[in-house]
Design a protein around this motif. Structure first.
Motif, PDB file in Angstrom:
ATOM      1  N   SER A 143       9.227  -7.599  13.880  1.00 49.54           N
ATOM      2  CA  SER A 143       7.947  -7.706  13.175  1.00 49.54           C
ATOM      3  C   SER A 143       8.037  -7.084  11.791  1.00 49.54           C
ATOM      4  O   SER A 143       7.584  -7.677  10.801  1.00 49.54           O
ATOM      5  CB  SER A 143       6.839  -7.023  13.986  1.00 49.54           C
ATOM      6  OG  SER A 143       6.687  -7.655  15.232  1.00 49.54           O
ATOM      7  N   GLU A 144       8.600  -5.895  11.705  1.00 50.61           N
ATOM      8  CA  GLU A 144       8.694  -5.211  10.413  1.00 50.61           C
ATOM      9  C   GLU A 144       9.583  -5.973   9.436  1.00 50.61           C
ATOM     10  O   GLU A 144       9.273  -6.072   8.255  1.00 50.61           O
ATOM     11  CB  GLU A 144       9.180  -3.774  10.609  1.00 50.61           C
ATOM     12  CG  GLU A 144       8.115  -2.906  11.257  1.00 50.61           C
ATOM     13  CD  GLU A 144       8.586  -1.498  11.616  1.00 50.61           C
ATOM     14  OE1 GLU A 144       9.819  -1.214  11.514  1.00 50.61           O
ATOM     15  OE2 GLU A 144       7.729  -0.686  12.002  1.00 50.61           O
ATOM     16  N   ARG A 145      10.674  -6.557   9.930  1.00 51.13           N
ATOM     17  CA  ARG A 145      11.571  -7.326   9.067  1.00 51.13           C
ATOM     18  C   ARG A 145      10.869  -8.570   8.524  1.00 51.13           C
ATOM     19  O   ARG A 145      10.930  -8.873   7.323  1.00 51.13           O
ATOM     20  CB  ARG A 145      12.835  -7.723   9.831  1.00 51.13           C
ATOM     21  CG  ARG A 145      13.850  -8.459   8.963  1.00 51.13           C
ATOM     22  CD  ARG A 145      15.150  -8.817   9.685  1.00 51.13           C
ATOM     23  NE  ARG A 145      15.414  -8.032  10.854  1.00 51.13           N
ATOM     24  CZ  ARG A 145      15.597  -8.558  12.077  1.00 51.13           C
ATOM     25  NH1 ARG A 145      15.533  -9.860  12.281  1.00 51.13           N
ATOM     26  NH2 ARG A 145      15.854  -7.770  13.109  1.00 51.13           N
ATOM     27  N   VAL A 146      10.201  -9.309   9.395  1.00 51.60           N
ATOM     28  CA  VAL A 146       9.508 -10.527   8.959  1.00 51.60           C
ATOM     29  C   VAL A 146       8.365 -10.168   8.009  1.00 51.60           C
ATOM     30  O   VAL A 146       8.166 -10.836   6.987  1.00 51.60           O
ATOM     31  CB  VAL A 146       9.015 -11.345  10.178  1.00 51.60           C
ATOM     32  CG1 VAL A 146       8.119 -12.492   9.738  1.00 51.60           C
ATOM     33  CG2 VAL A 146      10.200 -11.869  10.986  1.00 51.60           C
ATOM     34  N   LEU A 147       7.640  -9.101   8.299  1.00 47.74           N
ATOM     35  CA  LEU A 147       6.553  -8.685   7.408  1.00 47.74           C
ATOM     36  C   LEU A 147       7.074  -8.256   6.046  1.00 47.74           C
ATOM     37  O   LEU A 147       6.460  -8.574   5.020  1.00 47.74           O
ATOM     38  CB  LEU A 147       5.735  -7.554   8.058  1.00 47.74           C
ATOM     39  CG  LEU A 147       4.856  -7.994   9.218  1.00 47.74           C
ATOM     40  CD1 LEU A 147       4.326  -6.780   9.975  1.00 47.74           C
ATOM     41  CD2 LEU A 147       3.720  -8.877   8.738  1.00 47.74           C
ATOM     42  N   ARG A 148       8.197  -7.528   6.006  1.00 43.50           N
ATOM     43  CA  ARG A 148       8.799  -7.158   4.708  1.00 43.50           C
ATOM     44  C   ARG A 148       9.130  -8.408   3.898  1.00 43.50           C
ATOM     45  O   ARG A 148       8.856  -8.481   2.702  1.00 43.50           O
ATOM     46  CB  ARG A 148      10.071  -6.334   4.928  1.00 43.50           C
ATOM     47  CG  ARG A 148       9.866  -4.844   4.955  1.00 43.50           C
ATOM     48  CD  ARG A 148      11.176  -4.069   4.848  1.00 43.50           C
ATOM     49  NE  ARG A 148      12.216  -4.513   5.769  1.00 43.50           N
ATOM     50  CZ  ARG A 148      12.332  -4.121   7.028  1.00 43.50           C
ATOM     51  NH1 ARG A 148      11.461  -3.274   7.558  1.00 43.50           N
ATOM     52  NH2 ARG A 148      13.328  -4.574   7.779  1.00 43.50           N
TER      53      ARG A 148
END
Length: 155
Positions: A143-148
């Motif tokens: 989630s954090e990677r895609v959001l970044r």
């Protein structure tokens, strides 16, 4: 264009469709619970969560709209409805005559404080209790990677 489309493999399609179904069903179920048990819509809850996460419970309209991924008209209409119910107020910006703030009221704080325990219980029962700590860590990383990436593209 059709020659350059990178179609999803069966495995990718299964993962994507499962993710979309999970998001839709989980969001629908949580939304119905919020509405029926707390008289707060999912959109109200999202606004109130954002406002409780910022200093003084106030945020510029445009920043709140960007955080929620809402169009300007949706933001204006929804905030007007919430203001009509006493959950938020609109404050003009002294530094910028065109700008305005959305500010949570005492009634808005009371609404989120009443809704949050029920919401978190539902999140646990419908989702958290069904994944392992390791799976949760992987989901967080994804989630954090895609959001970044989404933030970088928007910026």
């Amino acid at each position: 264009m059709a020659d350059t489309v990178r179609w999803l493999t069966p495995e990718e399609q299964r993962a994507w469709r499962g993710f979309v179904r999970l998001q839709e069903r989980l969001g629908g179920r949580l939304g119905r619970l919020l509405q029926s048990e707390s008289n707060v819509s999912p959109a109200d809850f999202a606004v109130l969560v954002h406002l409780t996460d910022v200093p003084e419970g106030r945020q510029r309209y445009q920043d709140l709209a960007r955080a929620l991924e809402w169009e300007k008209s949706r933001m204006s209409h929804h905030i007007a409805r919430m203001a009509g119910r006493g959950l938020v107020v609109r404050e003009e910006c002294a530094e910028d005559a065109r700008g305005a703030f959305v500010v949570i009221t005492d009634a808005g704080r009371a609404a989120i404080e009443a809704a949050a325990p029920r919401h978190v219980e539902a999140v646990r029962a419908l989702f958290i209790d069904h994944v392992t700590p390791a799976e949760l860590r992987v989901l967080t990383e994804i989630s954090e990677r895609v959001l970044r990436n989404l933030d970088e593209e928007a910026g």
